[in-house]
Write an enzyme that holds these catalytic residues in place. Structure first.
Site, PDB file in Angstrom:
ATOM      1  N   GLY A 126     -13.667 -18.532 -22.185  1.00 26.48           N
ATOM      2  CA  GLY A 126     -14.598 -19.187 -21.271  1.00 26.48           C
ATOM      3  C   GLY A 126     -13.969 -20.387 -20.591  1.00 26.48           C
ATOM      4  O   GLY A 126     -12.796 -20.401 -20.239  1.00 26.48           O
ATOM      5  N   SER A 212      -9.315 -13.165 -23.017  1.00 29.21           N
ATOM      6  CA  SER A 212     -10.044 -13.703 -21.873  1.00 29.21           C
ATOM      7  C   SER A 212      -9.347 -14.962 -21.359  1.00 29.21           C
ATOM      8  O   SER A 212      -8.156 -14.929 -21.073  1.00 29.21           O
ATOM      9  CB  SER A 212     -11.503 -13.975 -22.273  1.00 29.21           C
ATOM     10  OG  SER A 212     -12.250 -14.384 -21.168  1.00 29.21           O
ATOM     11  N   ASP A 285     -11.654  12.724 -16.990  1.00 28.86           N
ATOM     12  CA  ASP A 285     -11.549  12.778 -18.451  1.00 28.86           C
ATOM     13  C   ASP A 285     -10.450  13.730 -18.920  1.00 28.86           C
ATOM     14  O   ASP A 285      -9.592  13.390 -19.741  1.00 28.86           O
ATOM     15  CB  ASP A 285     -12.914  13.205 -19.024  1.00 28.86           C
ATOM     16  CG  ASP A 285     -12.973  13.126 -20.541  1.00 28.86           C
ATOM     17  OD1 ASP A 285     -11.939  12.851 -21.160  1.00 28.86           O
ATOM     18  OD2 ASP A 285     -14.076  13.343 -21.094  1.00 28.86           O
ATOM     19  N   ASP A 288      -5.983  13.823 -19.254  1.00 27.06           N
ATOM     20  CA  ASP A 288      -5.112  13.509 -20.395  1.00 27.06           C
ATOM     21  C   ASP A 288      -5.087  14.634 -21.418  1.00 27.06           C
ATOM     22  O   ASP A 288      -4.541  14.487 -22.512  1.00 27.06           O
ATOM     23  CB  ASP A 288      -5.538  12.187 -21.046  1.00 27.06           C
ATOM     24  CG  ASP A 288      -7.026  12.188 -21.393  1.00 27.06           C
ATOM     25  OD1 ASP A 288      -7.561  13.240 -21.805  1.00 27.06           O
ATOM     26  OD2 ASP A 288      -7.674  11.130 -21.237  1.00 27.06           O
ATOM     27  N   ASP A 292     -12.881  14.092 -23.910  1.00 22.74           N
ATOM     28  CA  ASP A 292     -13.363  13.308 -25.053  1.00 22.74           C
ATOM     29  C   ASP A 292     -14.108  12.045 -24.629  1.00 22.74           C
ATOM     30  O   ASP A 292     -14.382  11.166 -25.443  1.00 22.74           O
ATOM     31  CB  ASP A 292     -12.177  12.921 -25.949  1.00 22.74           C
ATOM     32  CG  ASP A 292     -11.095  12.140 -25.187  1.00 22.74           C
ATOM     33  OD1 ASP A 292     -11.231  11.994 -23.947  1.00 22.74           O
ATOM     34  OD2 ASP A 292     -10.126  11.703 -25.823  1.00 22.74           O
ATOM     35  N   ASP A 454     -12.970  -3.737 -17.915  1.00 23.84           N
ATOM     36  CA  ASP A 454     -13.232  -5.173 -17.868  1.00 23.84           C
ATOM     37  C   ASP A 454     -14.026  -5.488 -16.594  1.00 23.84           C
ATOM     38  O   ASP A 454     -13.630  -5.093 -15.500  1.00 23.84           O
ATOM     39  CB  ASP A 454     -11.890  -5.927 -17.867  1.00 23.84           C
ATOM     40  CG  ASP A 454     -12.040  -7.430 -18.068  1.00 23.84           C
ATOM     41  OD1 ASP A 454     -13.072  -7.993 -17.653  1.00 23.84           O
ATOM     42  OD2 ASP A 454     -11.122  -8.036 -18.635  1.00 23.84           O
ATOM     43  N   HIS A 491     -14.623  -6.301 -21.579  1.00 25.53           N
ATOM     44  CA  HIS A 491     -13.920  -7.574 -21.617  1.00 25.53           C
ATOM     45  C   HIS A 491     -13.668  -8.001 -23.067  1.00 25.53           C
ATOM     46  O   HIS A 491     -14.558  -8.555 -23.705  1.00 25.53           O
ATOM     47  CB  HIS A 491     -14.725  -8.624 -20.878  1.00 25.53           C
ATOM     48  CG  HIS A 491     -14.015  -9.922 -20.716  1.00 25.53           C
ATOM     49  ND1 HIS A 491     -12.880 -10.054 -19.956  1.00 25.53           N
ATOM     50  CD2 HIS A 491     -14.257 -11.153 -21.237  1.00 25.53           C
ATOM     51  CE1 HIS A 491     -12.457 -11.307 -20.001  1.00 25.53           C
ATOM     52  NE2 HIS A 491     -13.282 -11.993 -20.771  1.00 25.53           N
TER      53      HIS A 491
HETATM   54 CA   LIG Z   1      -9.869  12.247 -21.984  1.00 22.73          CA
END
Ligand SMILES: [Ca+2]
Length: 573
Positions: A126, A212, A285, A288, A292, A454, A491
């Site tokens: 922060g 952060s 998705d 790769d 999943d 993020d 984040h």
């Molecule tokens: Ca995947």
């Protein structure tokens, strides 16, 4: 082979291809051989806590209290912490000539009776202003353990101002500098001196760890204080924080026209964000190798997902959660494309589309922090702008955010004047960020991780930074610095992600044993997790799901057989 003539030859002479290939191979070997191996820390025992206060002495430092914390008194994530000595105090107390406030760098140190010989500087998040418990959080979503439990001597500070001075401490030039980088520089030698007095020897090895703004502190430390730290762990680093905060105001301006009430979250409802995330998953998705719910191949996803094409555009019936209006799509594209001024100059990096952008944390950054009186508007106005915004903006920070001009107001983050002689881009960001030569050449190591969902600091910005580090090191920096992008993670934690991992342990093994972090496994946080369950863990996932963290630019790819819940079914390539 002596590396020096080779460096010179590579830079100045055109060589036949075979010779160049040979030289590059040798160059890599020489580079590795040239990096020193730091020795491992050795443990020691704290003889006495009771008499420590009388023996402590350091310039510009008031040690307020020292007390023994018996075993089990402090609990961290349900885990009892062993006996340690708590030291509190402050450094550089002063009265500002600009705002009349009394400032100091407040700190606490926790010194384990059974010490592992190491120093852990816990840099906080922060806008700082709070001396958090110096338990040594290791990052990620759930503390598998913590630095204090691992036996580190830990310091936590407020970086030079207290909570009631947030965010107006930005009106004091010195408080700006302490927050930016000078507090880390001031407390580091003090903390090492306290450790030396307490244990009879200084720390064998020193680590700088945070996420952060703490990740920013860690990255700034890698540039400014590389001579004082052996290992740096930077999570979701806001290393271009003034730019990211300005981009948050831009997001607010993009979203606000679509809000149906004063609540900015109505500009892009949960149903609409679920739709957006689902369409990203639908397109990306399987790239790769495993369907999943995790988009590991973020680079391929850039080409595979097309907002205009893949997300339905609302018709005459309007918004019902199954479509986005043309205006919403334009705004989303602008936010993810990255802030530019009207001249077309990029003011901050864009963001990747990822599976976790429907999460509560992402929403909180975009709909609350971007207009509220705690984070982005006040940080931009009071801490990052020169001259600062008038304090009257506190009465309506949303109005300030929505009126911010990216052509005329944004340049204030790089401005100076007679009172504020260092710009926020200078005091908040690492100088020469791609030059980590001091850290590298003394054998220190750096690990950076960043969640791909993020909502405030762009993982693309971090990857772009890492690319410059690779380039500055002959195309490969993996012998001293590695970046792990965490699919689905928001984040610092949360989101549909395997967000629990121990990169501190990996960093120590790398620094002190030369064991590079090739096989760090991350896990999800299911029901009953000691560090707290992840409320956004998708229902279809095993609570035992694991994934290898892969050093960028590698990504985790399914091997083609084995359970998709099992980390061993994936490889980094
Ligand atoms: Ca995947």
């Amino acid at each position: 082979m002596n590396p020096l003539p080779l460096h010179a030859m590579r830079n100045t002479v055109l060589l036949p291809l075979f010779a160049l290939t040979l030289l590059q191979a040798c160059h890599g070997d020489d580079d590795d051989a040239a990096l020193p191996q730091l020795s491992a820390a050795t443990p020691a025992t704290l003889a006495t806590c009771d008499t420590l206060l009388a023996r402590l002495n350091f310039a510009n430092t008031t040690f307020s209290a020292v007390s023994t914390v018996p075993a089990g008194t402090l609990m961290v994530a349900g885990q009892p912490i062993a006996e340690h000595c708590l030291v509190t105090g402050q450094m550089h107390q002063r009265t500002s000539t600009v705002d009349g406030q009394t400032y100091a760098i407040g700190f606490q140190m926790r010194l384990p009776k059974a010490w592992n010989g190491r120093f852990f500087h816990q840099v906080n998040g922060g806008t700082d202003g709070n001396v958090g418990t110096a338990s040594g959080g290791i990052g990620g979503g759930g503390p598998l353990t913590n630095g204090l439990h691992m036996g580190f001597a830990v310091i936590s500070t407020d970086a030079g101002h207290n909570g009631t001075q947030n965010p107006l401490f930005g009106l004091d030039p010195q408080a700006r500098l302490d927050y930016g980088y000078q507090a880390v520089g001031k407390v580091t030698p003090m903390a090492k001196a306290v450790i030396s007095t307490a244990y009879g020897k200084g720390p064998d090895r020193s680590y700088l760890v945070g996420c952060s703004n703490g990740g920013r502190h860690a990255m700034v430390g890698a540039s400014r204080y590389a001579d004082q730290y052996d290992g740096i762990l930077a999570g979701n680093p806001g290393f271009n924080l003034p730019k990211a905060a300005v981009a948050q105001l831009y997001a607010a301006q993009q979203l606000n026209p679509h809000a149906t009430s004063t609540d900015l979250a109505t500009s892009l409802t949960l149903a609409e964000r679920n739709l957006l995330a689902a369409k990203v998953v639908q397109q990306c998705d399987s790239l790769d190798g495993a369907a999943d719910g995790l988009v590991n191949d973020v680079a391929a996803c850039r080409g595979a997902f097309n907002l205009a094409r893949d997300v339905p555009t609302c018709g005459a019936a309007g918004r019902d959660g199954t479509c986005l209006t043309a205006g919403q799509k334009t705004s989303v594209a602008n936010i993810f494309g990255g802030l530019k001024n009207t001249a077309g100059t990029a003011l901050y990096t864009g963001f990747p589309y990822d599976a976790g952008i429907n999460s509560a944390n992402w929403a909180s950054w975009k709909f609350v922090s971007s207009i509220g009186n705690q984070r982005d508007p006040v940080a931009v106005g009071f801490i990052f702008s020169t001259p600062p915004a008038p304090t009257t903006i506190l009465a309506d920070t949303k109005a300030y955010a929505l009126a911010f001009n990216f052509d005329t107001d944004a340049p204030r983050i790089s401005a100076t004047d007679g009172t504020y002689t260092e710009s926020s881009l200078s005091f908040m960001t690492p100088p020469n960020p791609s030059d980590l030569s001091t850290l590298k050449q003394r054998g220190a190591k750096m690990i950076v991780y960043h969640g791909l969902s993020d909502g405030v600091f762009s993982p693309d910005d971090t990857a772009r930074w890492y690319d410059t580090v690779r380039t500055a090191n002959g195309g490969d920096a993996s012998n001293f610095a590695r970046l792990y992008l965490v699919p689905g993670m928001n984040h610092c934690s949360g989101g549909p992600a395997a967000d629990q991992f121990n990169l501190v342990d990996a960093l120590v093994k790398w620094v002190e044993q030369g064991q590079a972090p090739d096989t760090v496994v991350a896990s999800v946080r299911g029901t009953g997790n000691a560090g707290g369950a992840n409320a956004e863990l998708p229902a279809g996932w095993s609570t035992a799901r694991g994934r290898p963290l892969c050093a960028y630019p590698k990504v985790a790819r399914y091997k083609g057989s084995g359970s998709i819940e099992d980390a061993a079914s994936f490889e980094c390539r």
